[in-house]
Design a protein around this motif. Structure first.
Motif, PDB file in Angstrom:
ATOM      1  N   UNK A  15       0.833  -1.263   0.040  1.00  0.00           N
ATOM      2  CA  UNK A  15       0.464  -0.062  -0.360  1.00  0.00           C
ATOM      3  C   UNK A  15       0.705   1.534   0.156  1.00  0.00           C
ATOM      4  N   UNK A  16       1.804   1.167   0.142  1.00  0.00           N
ATOM      5  CA  UNK A  16       2.920   2.208   0.499  1.00  0.00           C
ATOM      6  C   UNK A  16       3.411   2.553  -0.244  1.00  0.00           C
ATOM      7  N   UNK A  17       3.049   1.398  -1.290  1.00  0.00           N
ATOM      8  CA  UNK A  17       4.622   1.529  -2.288  1.00  0.00           C
ATOM      9  C   UNK A  17       3.081   2.483  -3.659  1.00  0.00           C
ATOM     10  N   UNK A  18       1.766   2.088  -3.391  1.00  0.00           N
ATOM     11  CA  UNK A  18       0.704   2.483  -4.281  1.00  0.00           C
ATOM     12  C   UNK A  18       0.259   3.770  -4.151  1.00  0.00           C
ATOM     13  N   UNK A  19       0.540   3.788  -3.002  1.00  0.00           N
ATOM     14  CA  UNK A  19       0.130   5.321  -2.091  1.00  0.00           C
ATOM     15  C   UNK A  19       2.178   6.505  -3.144  1.00  0.00           C
ATOM     16  N   UNK A  20       2.391   5.484  -2.828  1.00  0.00           N
ATOM     17  CA  UNK A  20       3.912   6.726  -3.103  1.00  0.00           C
ATOM     18  C   UNK A  20       3.367   7.302  -4.790  1.00  0.00           C
ATOM     19  N   UNK A  21       3.127   6.137  -5.488  1.00  0.00           N
ATOM     20  CA  UNK A  21       2.963   6.523  -7.037  1.00  0.00           C
ATOM     21  C   UNK A  21       1.280   7.252  -7.226  1.00  0.00           C
ATOM     22  N   UNK A  22       0.563   6.690  -6.740  1.00  0.00           N
ATOM     23  CA  UNK A  22      -1.046   7.773  -6.399  1.00  0.00           C
ATOM     24  C   UNK A  22       0.067   9.559  -6.451  1.00  0.00           C
ATOM     25  N   UNK A  23       0.767   9.464  -5.272  1.00  0.00           N
ATOM     26  CA  UNK A  23       0.941  10.624  -4.808  1.00  0.00           C
ATOM     27  C   UNK A  23       1.796  11.646  -5.559  1.00  0.00           C
ATOM     28  N   UNK A  24       3.169  11.092  -6.582  1.00  0.00           N
ATOM     29  CA  UNK A  24       4.141  11.035  -7.380  1.00  0.00           C
ATOM     30  C   UNK A  24       2.896  11.888  -9.191  1.00  0.00           C
ATOM     31  N   UNK A  25       2.257  10.687  -9.341  1.00  0.00           N
ATOM     32  CA  UNK A  25       1.652  11.024 -10.719  1.00  0.00           C
ATOM     33  C   UNK A  25       0.230  12.289 -10.074  1.00  0.00           C
ATOM     34  N   UNK A  26      -0.430  12.051  -9.014  1.00  0.00           N
ATOM     35  CA  UNK A  26      -1.185  13.765  -8.609  1.00  0.00           C
ATOM     36  C   UNK A  26      -0.501  15.054  -8.471  1.00  0.00           C
ATOM     37  N   UNK A  27       0.884  15.279  -8.163  1.00  0.00           N
ATOM     38  CA  UNK A  27       1.430  15.818  -7.822  1.00  0.00           C
ATOM     39  C   UNK A  27       2.060  16.323  -9.636  1.00  0.00           C
ATOM     40  N   UNK A  28       1.826  15.417 -10.379  1.00  0.00           N
ATOM     41  CA  UNK A  28       2.672  15.132 -12.173  1.00  0.00           C
ATOM     42  C   UNK A  28       1.474  16.102 -12.558  1.00  0.00           C
ATOM     43  N   UNK A  29       0.403  15.767 -12.376  1.00  0.00           N
ATOM     44  CA  UNK A  29      -0.683  16.199 -13.221  1.00  0.00           C
ATOM     45  C   UNK A  29      -1.134  17.271 -12.536  1.00  0.00           C
TER      46      UNK A  29
END
Length: 92
Positions: A15-29
């Motif tokens: 879940x930590x990895x998924x959250x990290x990728x989600x946050x990175x994607x949201x920030x980049x978008x």
């Protein structure tokens, strides 16, 4: 960010990895959206990247964060290449 070796039969993301990728994607978008909204006024052909970002948003909403991040990074590379052709554009 490469996720090679992190997916496959019987392998799940922490879940930590998924959250990290989600946050990175949201920030980049968010970052690409803000930049593009300002830059497209001066360089209208940048609007060609909008469909790529729209697809990224659809992937994000579907919870496909790794695909979203890959798509958003591709859009960022296209915008960065446009900056090379238009040096007056601000940095991404």
């Amino acid at each position: 960010m490469s996720t090679a070796g992190l997916t496959g039969a019987g392998v799940t993301h922490a879940p930590e990895f998924r959250g990290l990728v989600q946050g990175a994607c949201a920030g980049l978008l968010r970052r690409l959206h803000r930049w593009l909204r300002r830059a497209v006024v001066d360089v209208p052909e940048l609007a060609d990247v909008v469909p790529v970002l729209q697809q990224s948003v659809r992937l994000y909403r579907a919870g496909q964060y790794e695909a979203c991040l890959a798509q958003a990074m591709a859009a960022g590379r296209k915008l960065e290449a446009s900056r090379a052709a238009h040096p007056a554009l601000p940095p991404l």
